[in-house]
Design an enzyme around this catalytic site. Sequence first.
Site, short mmCIF file in Angstrom:
data_model
loop_
_atom_site.label_atom_id
_atom_site.label_comp_id
_atom_site.label_asym_id
_atom_site.label_seq_id
_atom_site.Cartn_x
_atom_site.Cartn_y
_atom_site.Cartn_z
N GLU A 169 0.82 -1.22 0.00
CA GLU A 169 0.00 0.00 0.00
C GLU A 169 0.85 1.26 0.00
OE1 GLU A 169 -2.98 -0.24 3.12
OE2 GLU A 169 -4.10 -1.77 2.00
N GLU A 288 -5.43 -8.34 -0.48
CA GLU A 288 -6.14 -8.05 0.78
C GLU A 288 -7.58 -7.77 0.43
OE1 GLU A 288 -4.65 -5.22 3.70
OE2 GLU A 288 -2.59 -5.66 3.10
O1 AHR Z 1 -5.19 -5.89 7.04
C1 AHR Z 1 -5.05 -4.76 7.85
C2 AHR Z 1 -4.31 -3.64 7.15
O2 AHR Z 1 -5.11 -3.15 6.11
C3 AHR Z 1 -3.01 -3.97 6.47
O3 AHR Z 1 -1.93 -3.92 7.33
C4 AHR Z 1 -2.89 -2.90 5.44
O4 AHR Z 1 -2.15 -3.32 4.32
C5 AHR Z 1 -4.31 -2.54 5.11
O5 AHR Z 1 -4.53 -1.19 5.11
#
Ligand code: AHR
Length: 493
Positions: A169, A288
């Site tokens: 990110e 994610e």
């Molecule tokens: O999964 C929780 C967080 O969400 C992770 O660390 C990050 O990559 C995202 O913003």
Amino acid sequence: MHVASLTVDPAYRIGEVDPRLYGSFVEHMGRCVYTGIYEPGHPHADERGFRTDTTALVRELGVPIVRYPGGNFVSGYRWEDGIGPVSERPTRLDLAWRSLETNQVGVNEFVAWARTADVEPLMAVNLGTRGIDAARSLVEYCNLPGGTYWSDLRGGEPYGIKTWCLGNEMDGPWQIGHKTAHEYARLALETAKAMRQVDPSIELVACGSSGRQMPTFGSWEATVLAEAYDAVDYVSAHAYYEQHGDDRDSFLASATDMDAFIEELVATADHVRAVGRHKKRINVSFDEWNVWYLSRFEGETNLEVRERPRLIEDVYSVTDAVVVGNLLISLLRHADRVRIGCLAQLVNVIAPIMTEPGGAAWRQASFHPFALTSAHGRGTVLQLALESPVHETARHGEVPLLDAAAVRSGDQVVIFAVNRSQTTPMSVDVDVRSLPSLSAATHTALFDDDPDAVNTAAEPDRVKPRTLDDPKLDGGRLQAVLPPLSWNMLRLS
Ligand code: AHR
């Protein structure tokens, strides 16, 4: 009763399901690692300190690949802190989650755990506070057979880690070492080149956007790929969904946002391909995704510094589980371009598996649609002709009340379907006349009179899938009734 129809024809294929679509994510965050997968002294701990009760559930969940060690955590991480004698490892302040990181688990322990859980590691490198040197040393440590400083320090057989994420990110202002698209693109390219010089067989994931709502979404990917197209194989996407206020209809239609996100991302990657006259295609690593009640999270800046704090231990309801099942349908629908997916995260932190320190491990409601889709959604995804009534939602406009995907494997077709109506059952007519060998069907569904029902340590099986009466399959037509607000699996054989 609503009425909908689906036509399944094996001639119309989307693509093969890459098993890595059913991946997950372990971050050094909260209690995902410590007291999640690892808890020496727990009655079920193995000789290395890993909880065998958690590992058994991970196997049951069916995750073939797990991303590690973050997440935001990786952007401040020194991987070298997690190797060598455990008793000599430093305790560090982790700025991402304002936690104490004791480094009792590092890359060696994670790889050992991954082997016992039957999962492939998907490793992320730190492009926040670090860069080329730390990344190429980690590849050398993990993948070279020996004869160099880092590989000799590892000893034994190489880990052979195939897929690597170039940071996490990096478009997000919250990220340690946040970068502009140009800054990241240059660093990603040069890091990719060095990592591949160490091990040319690896695959690389460039950071895409941390969400479709990011102001730089689209331009970020275009800039990064324009610079690094030939050096990477995938671009990442992250998405989290939650119910806002009492607007459950919009929440239930979250998959329409995921559909749009994937399609826009693929269009952007293909635009760069055309402009740059590139041959290969860049695929998507949706590394994610989940339901996350982010609006309830107080934020890391307010956290007092603690070791393994209870962070974002969201408890998932039947409704959340139906949304998770629907998000998997969206990933399947894009199986031609989405090759990796990671349900974030695996244990305790917005996770399908929960544990108590010294206590039990159990399945959240969302565990079930995931495990069943992973177990039965392998093969070729078919393009469905779907006719469904629609309704209006505040966030996504008009959406179909039925969503579905079909996966064919040999003599079997499995249909995953969601009825998004909160009140009305859906009668679905499935036309499978082009598959005359199909003669029987079963129906498994997740639904409840109370759509807010959850599983807890005290009641771990309050929410679980139910087997409904076998639907009628006659003359190439299947009739099934999907309960209101339900996730369903129809297995035709
Ligand atoms: O999964 C929780 C967080 O969400 C992770 O660390 C990050 O990559 C995202 O913003």
